[in-house]
Design an enzyme around this catalytic site. Structure first.
Site, PDB file in Angstrom:
ATOM      1  CD  GLU A 158      -3.323   0.024   2.060  1.00 42.75           C
ATOM      2  OE1 GLU A 158      -2.869  -0.036   3.219  1.00 42.75           O
ATOM      3  OE2 GLU A 158      -4.532   0.112   1.818  1.00 42.75           O
ATOM      4  CG  HIS A 213       7.902 -29.393  -1.312  1.00 43.62           C
ATOM      5  ND1 HIS A 213       8.721 -30.446  -1.656  1.00 43.62           N
ATOM      6  CD2 HIS A 213       8.331 -28.965  -0.096  1.00 43.62           C
ATOM      7  CE1 HIS A 213       9.593 -30.661  -0.664  1.00 43.62           C
ATOM      8  NE2 HIS A 213       9.379 -29.774   0.278  1.00 43.62           N
ATOM      9  CE  LYS A 226     -11.678   1.386   1.905  1.00 42.17           C
ATOM     10  NZ  LYS A 226     -11.098   2.215   2.937  1.00 42.17           N
TER      11      LYS A 226
HETATM   12  O1  PA5 Z   1      -2.974   1.621   5.988  1.00 42.86           O
HETATM   13  C1  PA5 Z   1      -4.092   2.080   5.881  1.00 42.86           C
HETATM   14  O2  PA5 Z   1      -4.346   3.253   6.144  1.00 42.86           O
HETATM   15  C2  PA5 Z   1      -5.246   1.200   5.455  1.00 42.86           C
HETATM   16  O3  PA5 Z   1      -4.873  -0.016   5.001  1.00 42.86           O
HETATM   17  C3  PA5 Z   1      -6.180   1.011   6.635  1.00 42.86           C
HETATM   18  O4  PA5 Z   1      -5.455   0.531   7.720  1.00 42.86           O
HETATM   19  C4  PA5 Z   1      -7.287   0.017   6.339  1.00 42.86           C
HETATM   20  O5  PA5 Z   1      -7.899   0.328   5.138  1.00 42.86           O
HETATM   21  C5  PA5 Z   1      -8.333   0.054   7.450  1.00 42.86           C
HETATM   22  O6  PA5 Z   1      -8.865   1.323   7.544  1.00 42.86           O
HETATM   23  P1  PA5 Z   1      -9.906   1.716   8.673  1.00 42.86           P
HETATM   24  O7  PA5 Z   1      -9.236   1.620   9.981  1.00 42.86           O
HETATM   25  O8  PA5 Z   1     -10.294   3.153   8.381  1.00 42.86           O
HETATM   26  O9  PA5 Z   1     -11.067   0.768   8.567  1.00 42.86           O
END
Ligand code: PA5
Length: 424
Positions: free
Chosen positions: A278, A299, A413
Site C-alpha cells: 500500500e 514444493h 471502495k
Molecule cells: O494503511 C491504511 O491506512 C489502510 O490499510 C487502513 O489501515 C485500512 O484500510 C483500514 O482502515 P480503517 O481503519 O479506516 O477501517
C-alpha cells in the site's frame, strides 16, 4: 538488533551497487528523519515514544486489565492496518495467556466465517475492540454491528457497553456512536496511517489483553529506533535494504518474495505485505510484495523461484537463536526408512541447514538477502516493526512515491459502496 545479511547478493544487484546507490543519495536518511519530502503529517510512528511512551503504556495496561477482569475473549474488529500487526505478534508469540484469547472480525464479508466466529463465542465472556480510523470501511463497520447486537442479545445493553472499546478518529461517526451508547472511545493516532500503527494503542491494547509483554515489544522498537538513528548510512541496515529494493526495481525485477522457514511468521508476512504494497504500489511503480512459507512452499513456488520468469528478488526472514520450544530431536529408527542420515538430528538444525541450502540455490539465479533477528520474542518483534516501517519510508522516497497515501484503494471502495447502495 536487526541485521541485513547480503551474502546472497550478486545476481543483478550487488553489495557494491548498494554502496554506489547510497553515495548517490547522501541526504535521503537525514531528510526522512526530518520528515521531508513526504509525510510531515504522517510521521507519528517515527519516534516510538510519541504513541508508546510510559504514560500511554500505563493507560493501555489499565484498559486491558479492566477488560481482562470481566472477559476471556476479545474480538478485534479491524482490517488491514487496523489488525495486521497485532495478529502478526499473536501468531508469532501466542498464545501467551490461555485464559485470554483474541479472535478476529472486521476483516471478512464471508457469512460462513462470521457464523463460525459467532459460534466460537458461545460460552465465553466476550469484549469487543473495534478499530476503524474513519469508520467508513465496510468490513469492520458491518462486523461491528453484527457483534455488538450479538453481545447485547447475550448480556444486555448496559453490560455490553462496559465491554465495548473503540479506536477511531476524533469527530468520526465512531466517536459519536461511542458517546451515544456509552462505549469507551480511544484515539487512533491522527498522525499515523493505518499500516504504520504497529507500535500504538491500536495494536498494543489487544496484545496486552492477550498477555503479550507490550513493554518489551516497545522497548525493542525503541532500541531499534536509537540504533538506526545512530548508525551512519553505509552501515544502516534499514537504509541498505531500501536501496537494495530500489536497485532490484531499477534492474527490471518486479516482485519481492519475503520467505521464512518459520511458519509462525506467516502473519508477519501479511503485515509486511500490506506495509510495502500500500505504501509503494502507485503511479505504476513498486515491487509486488509476496510471501512464501518455507519449507512447504518450496514444493510449489520453489520451482518457479529457481527456474521461472526472472522477475524476483527474495528476502529471507531468519531467526538466529532457538527459543525454549525450538528443539526436537528425531530419534533413530528400527526400520530402514531411508532417512538414517537424520538419526539424532534436531529439527532446528535440519530447518537451518535446509534454509542455507535453499539460499545458496536461489542466490545463484536471483538477488537474495537475509534479514536476521536474534530471537523470536517481543523485543525482536518490536524491533522488526520499526525496521521495516523505516525501510519502507526510505524505499518509497527512493521510488518517488508518497508512502502514506493509498489513492488506488478508493476506486474499488467507491464501486463497492455504490453497488451496496451507500449514499455518499
Ligand atoms: O494503511 C491504511 O491506512 C489502510 O490499510 C487502513 O489501515 C485500512 O484500510 C483500514 O482502515 P480503517 O481503519 O479506516 O477501517
Amino acid at each position: 538488533m536487526i541485521r541485513l545479511n547480503e551474502e546472497g547478493l550478486g545476481c543483478k544487484v550487488s553489495t557494491q551497487d548498494i554502496e554506489r546507490s547510497l553515495a548517490q543519495h547522501p541526504s535521503l536518511m537525514e531528510s526522512c528523519w526530518a520528515g521531508t519530502p513526504h509525510g510531515t503529517d504522517w510521521l507519528g510512528w517515527l519516534s516510538v515514544d510519541q504513541w508508546a511512551g510510559p504514560q500511554e503504556l500505563a493507560r493501555i495496561h489499565a484498559l486491558a486489565d479492566r477488560l481482562r477482569k470481566k472477559t476471556d475473549t476479545l474480538v478485534l474488529i479491524g482490517v488491514g492496518g487496523s489488525n495486521n500487526a497485532a495478529r502478526a505478534v499473536l501468531s508469532a508469540l501466542g498464545p501467551a495467556d490461555p485464559c485470554h484469547r483474541v479472535v478476529y472480525a472486521g476483516n471478512t464479508l464471508s457469512a460462513w466465517t462470521l457464523r463460525k466466529l459467532l459460534e466460537s463465542l458461545e460460552g465465553h465472556e466476550v469484549a469487543l475492540f473495534c478499530v476503524a480510523k474513519n469508520f467508513r470501511t465496510l468490513e469492520p463497520g458491518s462486523s461491528f454491528r453484527l457483534l455488538r447486537q450479538h453481545l447485547v442479545s447475550q448480556i444486555g445493553k448496559r453490560a455490553a457497553a462496559e465491554r465495548i472499546v473503540c479506536n477511531g478518529t476524533p469527530g468520526s461517526d465512531l466517536e459519536r456512536l461511542c458517546s451515544d451508547e456509552g462505549y469507551t472511545f480511544t484515539t487512533f493516532p491522527p498522525n499515523v496511517g493505518g499500516r504504520y500503527t504497529a507500535l500504538t494503542a491500536t495494536h498494543l491494547l489487544p496484545l496486552a489483553y492477550a498477555g503479550i509483554d507490550i513493554d518489551a515489544l516497545v522497548k525493542g522498537a525503541r532500541a531499534e529506533e536509537s540504533e538506526l538513528r545512530r548508525l551512519p548510512d553505509h552501515t544502516n541496515p534499514a537504509l541498505r535494504y531500501a536501496h537494495l529494493r530500489s536497485l532490484a526495481g531499477r534492474s527490471g525485477l518486479t516482485i519481492e518474495l519475503l520467505a521464512s522457514f518459520e511458519p509462525r511468521l506467516a502473519d508477519f508476512g501479511l503485515w509486511w505485505q500490506q506495509l510495502f504494497g500500500e505504501s509503494e504500489g502507485k503511479q505504476g511503480r513498486g515491487l509486488f510484495p509476496a510471501c512464501a512459507r518455507y519449507s512447504e512452499e518450496l514444493h510449489s513456488l520453489g520451482q518457479y523461484v529457481q527456474d521461472g520468469t526472472h522477475q524476483l528478488m527474495e528476502t529471507f526472514l531468519d531467526i538466529a537463536e532457538p527459543g525454549p520450544d525450538d528443539h526436537l530431536v528425531l530419534g533413530t529408527s528400527d526400520v530402514a526408512d531411508g532417512f538414517g542420515y537424520l538419526d539424532g538430528a534436531d529439527f532446528w538444525d535440519i530447518n537451518k541447514t535446509s534454509f542455507r541450502a535453499v539460499l545458496k540455490a536461489h542466490a545463484s539465479v536471483l538477488p537474495c538477502a537475509t534479514i536476521e533477528i536474534g530471537r523470536l520474542d517481543e523485543q525482536h518483534m518490536g524491533a522488526l516493526f520499526y525496521f521495516f516501517m523505516l525501510s519502507c519510508y526510505c524505499s518509497a522516497e527512493l521510488l518517488g512515491v508518497d508512502p502514506f497515501d493509498q489513492p488506488g484503494v478508493e476506486a474499488y471502495k467507491q464501486l463497492m459502496h455504490h453497488a451496496l447502495g451507500r449514499v455518499e
